[in-house]
Scaffold this motif. Sequence first.
Motif, mmCIF file in Angstrom:
data_model
loop_
_atom_site.group_PDB
_atom_site.id
_atom_site.type_symbol
_atom_site.label_atom_id
_atom_site.label_comp_id
_atom_site.label_asym_id
_atom_site.label_seq_id
_atom_site.Cartn_x
_atom_site.Cartn_y
_atom_site.Cartn_z
ATOM 1 N N GLU A 63 0.843 -1.181 0.000
ATOM 2 C CA GLU A 63 0.000 0.000 0.000
ATOM 3 C C GLU A 63 0.884 1.239 0.000
ATOM 4 O O GLU A 63 2.059 1.177 0.335
ATOM 5 N N VAL A 64 0.326 2.344 -0.400
ATOM 6 C CA VAL A 64 1.030 3.611 -0.423
ATOM 7 C C VAL A 64 0.295 4.564 0.510
ATOM 8 O O VAL A 64 -0.877 4.854 0.311
ATOM 9 N N CYS A 65 0.984 5.020 1.541
ATOM 10 C CA CYS A 65 0.425 6.028 2.447
ATOM 11 C C CYS A 65 0.923 7.384 1.945
ATOM 12 O O CYS A 65 2.083 7.541 1.603
ATOM 13 N N TRP A 66 0.038 8.355 1.912
ATOM 14 C CA TRP A 66 0.402 9.643 1.345
ATOM 15 C C TRP A 66 -0.326 10.779 2.044
ATOM 16 O O TRP A 66 -1.252 10.574 2.789
ATOM 17 N N ASN A 67 0.154 12.013 1.774
ATOM 18 C CA ASN A 67 -0.589 13.192 2.203
ATOM 19 C C ASN A 67 -0.499 14.248 1.116
ATOM 20 O O ASN A 67 0.404 14.236 0.297
ATOM 21 N N CYS A 68 -1.485 15.126 1.110
ATOM 22 C CA CYS A 68 -1.565 16.219 0.146
ATOM 23 C C CYS A 68 -1.438 17.525 0.933
ATOM 24 O O CYS A 68 -2.387 17.941 1.598
ATOM 25 N N ASN B 202 1.293 -0.905 -10.122
ATOM 26 C CA ASN B 202 2.323 -1.026 -11.167
ATOM 27 C C ASN B 202 3.058 0.278 -11.457
ATOM 28 O O ASN B 202 3.105 0.743 -12.595
ATOM 29 N N GLY B 203 3.611 0.891 -10.443
ATOM 30 C CA GLY B 203 4.412 2.090 -10.624
ATOM 31 C C GLY B 203 3.637 3.380 -10.775
ATOM 32 O O GLY B 203 4.234 4.435 -10.914
ATOM 33 N N VAL B 204 2.302 3.321 -10.768
ATOM 34 C CA VAL B 204 1.493 4.534 -10.890
ATOM 35 C C VAL B 204 1.396 5.189 -9.514
ATOM 36 O O VAL B 204 0.992 4.563 -8.544
ATOM 37 N N GLU B 205 1.817 6.435 -9.435
ATOM 38 C CA GLU B 205 1.748 7.148 -8.166
ATOM 39 C C GLU B 205 0.308 7.557 -7.869
ATOM 40 O O GLU B 205 -0.454 7.874 -8.790
ATOM 41 N N PRO B 206 -0.076 7.564 -6.598
ATOM 42 C CA PRO B 206 -1.448 7.937 -6.238
ATOM 43 C C PRO B 206 -1.691 9.431 -6.423
ATOM 44 O O PRO B 206 -0.761 10.229 -6.480
ATOM 45 N N ASN B 207 -2.952 9.793 -6.502
ATOM 46 C CA ASN B 207 -3.383 11.188 -6.566
ATOM 47 C C ASN B 207 -4.281 11.472 -5.375
ATOM 48 O O ASN B 207 -4.893 10.569 -4.823
ATOM 49 N N CYS B 208 -4.392 12.729 -5.031
ATOM 50 C CA CYS B 208 -5.257 13.158 -3.926
ATOM 51 C C CYS B 208 -6.722 12.897 -4.281
ATOM 52 O O CYS B 208 -7.166 13.235 -5.382
ATOM 53 N N VAL C 34 0.620 13.905 -4.787
ATOM 54 C CA VAL C 34 0.716 13.790 -3.335
ATOM 55 C C VAL C 34 2.144 13.467 -2.926
ATOM 56 O O VAL C 34 2.980 13.117 -3.758
ATOM 57 N N VAL C 35 2.421 13.572 -1.637
ATOM 58 C CA VAL C 35 3.711 13.211 -1.069
ATOM 59 C C VAL C 35 3.553 11.825 -0.443
ATOM 60 O O VAL C 35 2.760 11.640 0.482
ATOM 61 N N VAL C 36 4.303 10.845 -0.966
ATOM 62 C CA VAL C 36 4.244 9.485 -0.421
ATOM 63 C C VAL C 36 5.040 9.458 0.873
ATOM 64 O O VAL C 36 6.196 9.876 0.913
ATOM 65 N N THR C 37 4.409 8.985 1.939
ATOM 66 C CA THR C 37 5.064 8.948 3.249
ATOM 67 C C THR C 37 5.506 7.551 3.651
ATOM 68 O O THR C 37 6.379 7.405 4.487
ATOM 69 N N ALA C 38 4.919 6.503 3.065
ATOM 70 C CA ALA C 38 5.303 5.131 3.397
ATOM 71 C C ALA C 38 4.763 4.179 2.338
ATOM 72 O O ALA C 38 3.774 4.462 1.668
#
Length: 54
Positions: free
Chosen positions: A6-11, A24-30, A37-41
């Motif tokens: 999983e990808v934990c993030w903040n905006c 598959n390498g796609v970064e999450p969006n807010c 977003v900034v991936v935190t973990a």
Amino acid sequence: MDHRIEVCWNCPPCEVGGRDMQRNGVEPNCWNCGGPVVVTARPTLRTGGSPGTR
């Protein structure tokens, strides 16, 4: 035993955070503004298998 990353993030502009499955390498969006977003973990979570086994 299966694993899921999983990808934990903040905006920062929206001051919200979230958690998404790694795709598959796609970064999450807010979810609020749709922006980057900034991936935190990137924790790996165990799925499946028998309870109490490691």
